[in-house]
Design a protein around this motif. Sequence first.
Motif, short mmCIF file in Angstrom:
data_model
loop_
_atom_site.label_atom_id
_atom_site.label_comp_id
_atom_site.label_asym_id
_atom_site.label_seq_id
_atom_site.Cartn_x
_atom_site.Cartn_y
_atom_site.Cartn_z
N VAL A 1 42.09 68.67 64.74
CA VAL A 1 40.75 68.08 64.71
C VAL A 1 39.84 68.91 65.60
O VAL A 1 40.16 69.22 66.75
CB VAL A 1 40.78 66.62 65.19
CG1 VAL A 1 39.37 66.07 65.32
CG2 VAL A 1 41.58 65.76 64.21
N VAL A 2 38.67 69.28 65.08
CA VAL A 2 37.70 70.06 65.82
C VAL A 2 36.67 69.14 66.49
O VAL A 2 36.32 69.32 67.65
CB VAL A 2 36.98 71.07 64.90
CG1 VAL A 2 35.90 71.84 65.66
CG2 VAL A 2 37.99 72.02 64.28
N GLN A 3 36.20 68.14 65.74
CA GLN A 3 35.13 67.29 66.25
C GLN A 3 35.29 65.88 65.69
O GLN A 3 35.75 65.71 64.55
CB GLN A 3 33.77 67.86 65.83
CG GLN A 3 32.56 67.17 66.44
CD GLN A 3 31.26 67.78 65.95
OE1 GLN A 3 31.10 68.06 64.77
NE2 GLN A 3 30.32 68.01 66.86
N GLY A 4 34.94 64.89 66.47
CA GLY A 4 35.07 63.52 66.01
C GLY A 4 34.05 62.60 66.63
O GLY A 4 33.47 62.89 67.67
N ILE A 5 33.85 61.47 65.94
CA ILE A 5 33.02 60.38 66.46
C ILE A 5 33.92 59.15 66.55
O ILE A 5 34.58 58.79 65.57
CB ILE A 5 31.81 60.06 65.56
CG1 ILE A 5 31.03 61.32 65.21
CG2 ILE A 5 30.92 59.00 66.20
CD1 ILE A 5 30.31 61.96 66.36
N CYS A 6 33.95 58.51 67.71
CA CYS A 6 34.70 57.28 67.90
C CYS A 6 33.70 56.14 68.06
O CYS A 6 32.97 56.09 69.06
CB CYS A 6 35.60 57.39 69.12
SG CYS A 6 36.53 55.87 69.46
N TYR A 7 33.65 55.25 67.08
CA TYR A 7 32.76 54.09 67.13
C TYR A 7 33.54 52.90 67.68
O TYR A 7 34.65 52.60 67.20
CB TYR A 7 32.24 53.74 65.74
CG TYR A 7 31.47 54.86 65.05
CD1 TYR A 7 30.14 55.10 65.35
CD2 TYR A 7 32.09 55.66 64.09
CE1 TYR A 7 29.43 56.12 64.72
CE2 TYR A 7 31.39 56.68 63.45
CZ TYR A 7 30.06 56.91 63.78
OH TYR A 7 29.38 57.92 63.15
N VAL A 8 32.99 52.21 68.67
CA VAL A 8 33.62 51.01 69.22
C VAL A 8 32.57 49.91 69.30
O VAL A 8 31.36 50.17 69.30
CB VAL A 8 34.24 51.27 70.61
CG1 VAL A 8 35.38 52.26 70.53
CG2 VAL A 8 33.17 51.74 71.60
N THR A 9 33.04 48.66 69.41
CA THR A 9 32.11 47.52 69.45
C THR A 9 31.94 46.96 70.86
O THR A 9 31.24 45.97 71.04
CB THR A 9 32.60 46.40 68.52
OG1 THR A 9 33.93 46.04 68.87
CG2 THR A 9 32.55 46.85 67.07
N ILE B 1 36.30 68.01 70.42
CA ILE B 1 35.13 67.48 71.13
C ILE B 1 34.71 66.19 70.44
O ILE B 1 34.61 66.13 69.22
CB ILE B 1 33.98 68.51 71.19
CG1 ILE B 1 33.64 69.06 69.81
CG2 ILE B 1 34.33 69.65 72.13
CD1 ILE B 1 32.44 69.97 69.81
N VAL B 2 34.49 65.16 71.23
CA VAL B 2 34.34 63.81 70.71
C VAL B 2 33.16 63.12 71.37
O VAL B 2 32.92 63.29 72.57
CB VAL B 2 35.62 62.97 70.97
CG1 VAL B 2 35.42 61.52 70.56
CG2 VAL B 2 36.81 63.58 70.22
N GLU B 3 32.42 62.36 70.57
CA GLU B 3 31.43 61.44 71.14
C GLU B 3 31.92 60.01 70.92
O GLU B 3 32.48 59.69 69.87
CB GLU B 3 30.05 61.63 70.50
CG GLU B 3 28.96 60.83 71.20
CD GLU B 3 28.94 61.01 72.71
OE1 GLU B 3 29.74 60.34 73.40
OE2 GLU B 3 28.15 61.83 73.20
N TYR B 4 31.73 59.19 71.93
CA TYR B 4 32.09 57.78 71.89
C TYR B 4 30.81 56.97 71.82
O TYR B 4 29.92 57.12 72.66
CB TYR B 4 32.92 57.41 73.12
CG TYR B 4 34.24 58.14 73.17
CD1 TYR B 4 35.39 57.58 72.61
CD2 TYR B 4 34.34 59.41 73.73
CE1 TYR B 4 36.60 58.25 72.62
CE2 TYR B 4 35.56 60.09 73.75
CZ TYR B 4 36.68 59.51 73.20
OH TYR B 4 37.87 60.18 73.20
#
Length: 677
Positions: free
Chosen positions: A496-504, A524-527
């Motif tokens: 995985v190169v890049q990801g978005i982690c969506y949380v509530t 590299i990830v944004e939360y």
Amino acid sequence: MRVVALVSGGKDSTFNMMQCIAAGHDIVALANLVPYNKSEIDSYMYQSVGHEAIDLIAQAIDLPIYKKFTYGLSEEKGRTYDPCENDEVEDLYNLLLEIKNEIDFEGVSVGAILSDYQRVRVENVCLRLNVTPLAYLWQRNQEDLLDDIIKCEVDAIVIKVAALGLEPKKHLGRSLSLLQPHLLAMHEKYGLNVCGEGGEYETLTLDCPLFKSRIVVDEFEIIMHQDDPIAPVGYLKFNKLSLEFKLPALDLESRLEGLPLKNSFEYISNDNEDSLELNNEEQDFEENDLSADSEVPEINVKSILMQQPNFGISKEGWLWIGGIQGESSNPGDALEEAISKIKCVLERHDHTLKDVCSIIMYISDMSQYVELNEKYIKAFNHVNPPTRACVQVPIGYPVQIEALSWKNVSDISGDADIDRHTMHVQSISHWAPCNIGPYSQAVKIGEFIHLAGQIALVPGNMQLVTEGIKAQCKLVVRHVGRLLNAIDNNVNLRDVVQGICYVTHHSYIEPARKYWEAKTKNAIVEYVVVTGLPRSAAIEWQVWAHRHNNQFEYEERGKCIDNYSISLYRRVNYDNNVAAIVCRVESADKSQTFEDNIFSEALTYSIEKLKQGHENDSTPVYNLKIFYSVLKVTEPNSLLSMMESFVDSTTLVYNFIPVVNLKNQNTFLSICGIRNQ
């Protein structure tokens, strides 16, 4: 659900029936395709050898059997399947249709393990009949699966061999339990599939816990189909078979009692791979965190940011589309409006909806999901639809969409065309969540793999795991890894190169981050904290990977301006034709209000780092997601005006997405960017 089981007589179709029962389904009938006027046919779809025993199997299970002749003809051999007259797939369709006209059933038991060819065609038939394929053996590790079959007392014998390391006169008629060591040895020596998924061997089940009687082989003969000195092919032809009643007579529940037969949840909680069982420390965290499990921060402000469609196309055929909004007060009309805008952009570049490979839907109210999905299905009702992620964010209109499309461009250099491969598994299994709907799990184009958004659904029953955020984190990451490896067995979670982690809830970010970083490498990830996710999930991951992630460099940079800090994380491959960044704007001063000039600084910094090495190149496309906290950035329209000033000099595609919070509660906004050639 009521299930019709496709049976060949072999171990796989038998064990899948046992899996269906363990999952709570009810087998109501059996179905079999019989080779026309032959003992054995060379079919792409069906095991025909051993068909003489099918009626006895039905008697042993005490279920009705429906049969139909097949010539075993395959007219349509492609990756996808369109109904084709005289194809053997249509024999299956007609057989199940006849059954459906006589009895009610909702599911079909299928013993497929690895064959995409078979899975795609059975799914096509089931879709046309509006029934659900149940393929609980799909993608199982074959050594583990063979062990489970034997431990669950499926007594099967080998009735056909066609592989190096297997000999007709030596191995035909022998039981799997006796052959297991030899099969494992041949796997190590020759790469033989231990469950015979490469056509190495076929089996007949003589007895299992589903049977009230066992099958006895009274007379048989060996037929040599191909007397090859290296890999001879031979099979058993049964001339006389009989049934022997088993004593004591027990009901089905008693016959299954004590077997290591797992249900749907046990396949995620007791699996050696990423087990969801929690240690004491994690369990304490879960119990203390349950109050936050369903908490969604109160958002009284919704961002009304009126964006216009923007797009850019790269020289390699990638078409990025952003700023698509559906503003009608009616959700269905709003989605139709948004899709109409996408179509206009696609047509302008000679693309169609079938070329779209990835969609992200941001919606204002998850309770409108069903209505929105009905409209979405009408637009993307074609084979191998795009991947999709869907999250709820505080926007002041029903829906906002960003899309990625790709169409092969002619290459004057003579290089081979880039291939597009879509994974659209619609069968329920214990492997990963199925896609019964208008989206695919993964799309692989060249070296790039885009995944659909993943939430913590138990694959075997498609219900959300209820054990808390730690369990959801583990299960979602397992889904991501399995999907990547299934679409390309040379790719795994670490690619995985890049990801978005969506949380509530903001408290979910830290356990998600820790588990992700323990399993991956340099992604590299944004939360992002959003107001809702499908099925009331606590977490959703959306990622993209590259087949050569080991050729990407990792870089961290940052700078301070007044009371603000700008942090930037960058991935770029050695050839510098792909780059990705995550850039955050934060302030340690909680009372600090956001200043527009800081956005300009962050945007300039992000584009500079994406452009690095291509400063004078006008061909790349730069795609930016700008997540901003509605609690900290209260006047986003000025940001949109500033963005437009950058578009004149750069092919920039952008989407402003309002969210609750980001990785740090002191973060004002985050820019997630990608450069494609």
